[in-house]
Write a protein that holds these residues in place. Structure first.
Motif, PDB file in Angstrom:
ATOM      1  N   ASP A 163      -1.614  -8.635  -7.144  1.00 52.22           N
ATOM      2  CA  ASP A 163      -0.620  -9.035  -6.165  1.00 52.22           C
ATOM      3  C   ASP A 163       0.063 -10.332  -6.604  1.00 52.22           C
ATOM      4  O   ASP A 163      -0.577 -11.209  -7.207  1.00 52.22           O
ATOM      5  CB  ASP A 163      -1.307  -9.228  -4.812  1.00 52.22           C
ATOM      6  N   HIS A 211      11.663  -2.864   1.657  1.00 48.83           N
ATOM      7  CA  HIS A 211      11.091  -2.162   2.816  1.00 48.83           C
ATOM      8  C   HIS A 211      12.181  -1.264   3.396  1.00 48.83           C
ATOM      9  O   HIS A 211      13.252  -1.737   3.769  1.00 48.83           O
ATOM     10  CB  HIS A 211      10.617  -3.158   3.873  1.00 48.83           C
ATOM     11  N   ASN A 234       3.804  -5.666  -2.745  1.00 50.60           N
ATOM     12  CA  ASN A 234       3.591  -6.431  -3.976  1.00 50.60           C
ATOM     13  C   ASN A 234       4.891  -6.588  -4.762  1.00 50.60           C
ATOM     14  O   ASN A 234       5.485  -5.606  -5.213  1.00 50.60           O
ATOM     15  CB  ASN A 234       2.535  -5.732  -4.837  1.00 50.60           C
ATOM     16  N   ASN A 252       7.486  -3.845  -6.507  1.00 48.60           N
ATOM     17  CA  ASN A 252       8.715  -3.425  -5.827  1.00 48.60           C
ATOM     18  C   ASN A 252       9.984  -4.010  -6.445  1.00 48.60           C
ATOM     19  O   ASN A 252      11.089  -3.751  -5.976  1.00 48.60           O
ATOM     20  CB  ASN A 252       8.649  -3.746  -4.325  1.00 48.60           C
ATOM     21  N   VAL A 276       6.497  -0.942  -1.654  1.00 42.16           N
ATOM     22  CA  VAL A 276       5.227  -1.612  -1.384  1.00 42.16           C
ATOM     23  C   VAL A 276       5.497  -3.099  -1.194  1.00 42.16           C
ATOM     24  O   VAL A 276       6.594  -3.591  -1.449  1.00 42.16           O
ATOM     25  CB  VAL A 276       4.224  -1.396  -2.537  1.00 42.16           C
TER      26      VAL A 276
END
Length: 300
Positions: free
Chosen positions: A5, A118, A231, A235, A229
């Motif tokens: 991450d 997102h 992370n 992304n 995602v």
């Protein structure tokens, strides 16, 4: 490849490393802006003088002009210059030249950082990425961008912004900015008509139209085809490219690095890349290769 991450990457840095990576300075951006702007002035002077074969110069001039988006992007983060007023002035000028009001763009872009890739919350995804060849061509043409920015400026100028990413307390500022920009554009157009001059057309309008497809293709590589995602190492894509592109784009091809640690100024991104490169999940070797890869995903 060991992918972790982005927050773990930052946590792994000690305080001296963080201080070094996030240290701000005026000089790198001053020099970069002088070089970028100087090239625009030289090419613009040659176009205005209509030197032999001057139409050929419209392409490089247009690319340099429209890629003023990248110093705009850096200055709205407040990391290009150490001196805040220099960030604001550069953002004001660059935003005007590329038709993106910086105050409005700051709220749009920070929402993009909070909700990167997102599907429901990233404002960059309000307009879907191209999924067919025709949609790809339309996207690269810049037409959706120009129509969108025209709508944004006019809408914000005549009514308070209703976009969710603009906080209520900032809407008056966004409205004032849109009105100033709109008035300035109309003033430039009126002055050109009164003077009977086509200088603005050949030094600004036509180059912006010519350069926009190159910026659109560059921007497509940042997140398209990346997983949705949290992370940032997954992304967001880092694209390995040559020094010329990195110069014009103010090191933003190191895009996963930028999203993982936005406090790192553009001139420090190559250094941060050394800390993060082993963990990058999404990379591509060049923008042409990415476009070819994207085209292969479209229905034949």
């Amino acid at each position: 490849m060991d992918t972790i991450d982005h927050r773990e990457i930052i946590a792994s840095l000690n305080q001296p490393q963080k201080a070094e990576l996030t240290a701000r300075s005026d000089m790198p951006a001053v020099l970069r802006l002088l070089a970028h702007g100087g090239l625009l002035i030289v090419l613009g002077a040659a176009i205005a003088a209509k030197v032999p074969f001057w139409p050929v110069l419209l392409l490089p001039h247009g690319i340099l002009l429209i890629f003023l988006f990248t110093p705009l992007h850096e200055t709205i983060h407040g990391t290009a210059f150490r001196t805040p007023v220099l960030n604001r002035l550069a953002a004001l000028v660059c935003g005007f030249l590329v038709f993106i009001p910086p105050v409005w763009f700051g709220y749009f872009h920070f929402a993009h950082h909070r909700h990167t890739h997102h599907p429901d919350h990233d404002p960059e995804l309000e307009r879907p990425k191209p999924r067919t060849v025709w949609q790809y061509v339309v996207t690269l043409s810049g037409i959706p961008f120009w129509l969108s920015m025209l709508r944004v400026i006019i809408s914000n100028a005549f009514r308070s912004s209703r976009e969710a990413f603009v906080p209520q307390k900032a809407r008056g500022k966004v409205t004032l900015e849109a009105r100033i920009y709109l008035a300035a554009y109309l003033l430039v157009a009126a002055a050109s008509l009164v003077a009977g001059s086509d200088t603005v057309i050949w030094l600004w309008v036509v180059p912006a139209l010519i350069g926009q497809p190159f910026l659109r293709s560059y921007l497509l590589a940042e997140h398209t085809l990346c997983p949705h995602v949290v992370n940032m190492l997954e992304n967001t894509r880092t694209t390995f490219t040559n020094r010329i592109v990195r110069f014009i784009a103010w090191n933003m091809p190191y895009h996963a690095e930028h999203h993982a640690y936005p406090a790192v100024p553009f001139h420090k991104l190559p250094d941060f890349h050394k800390h993060i490169r082993a963990h990058l999940a999404e990379t591509e070797r060049g923008y042409i290769r990415f476009q070819a890869r994207l085209l292969k995903t479209f229905p034949q």
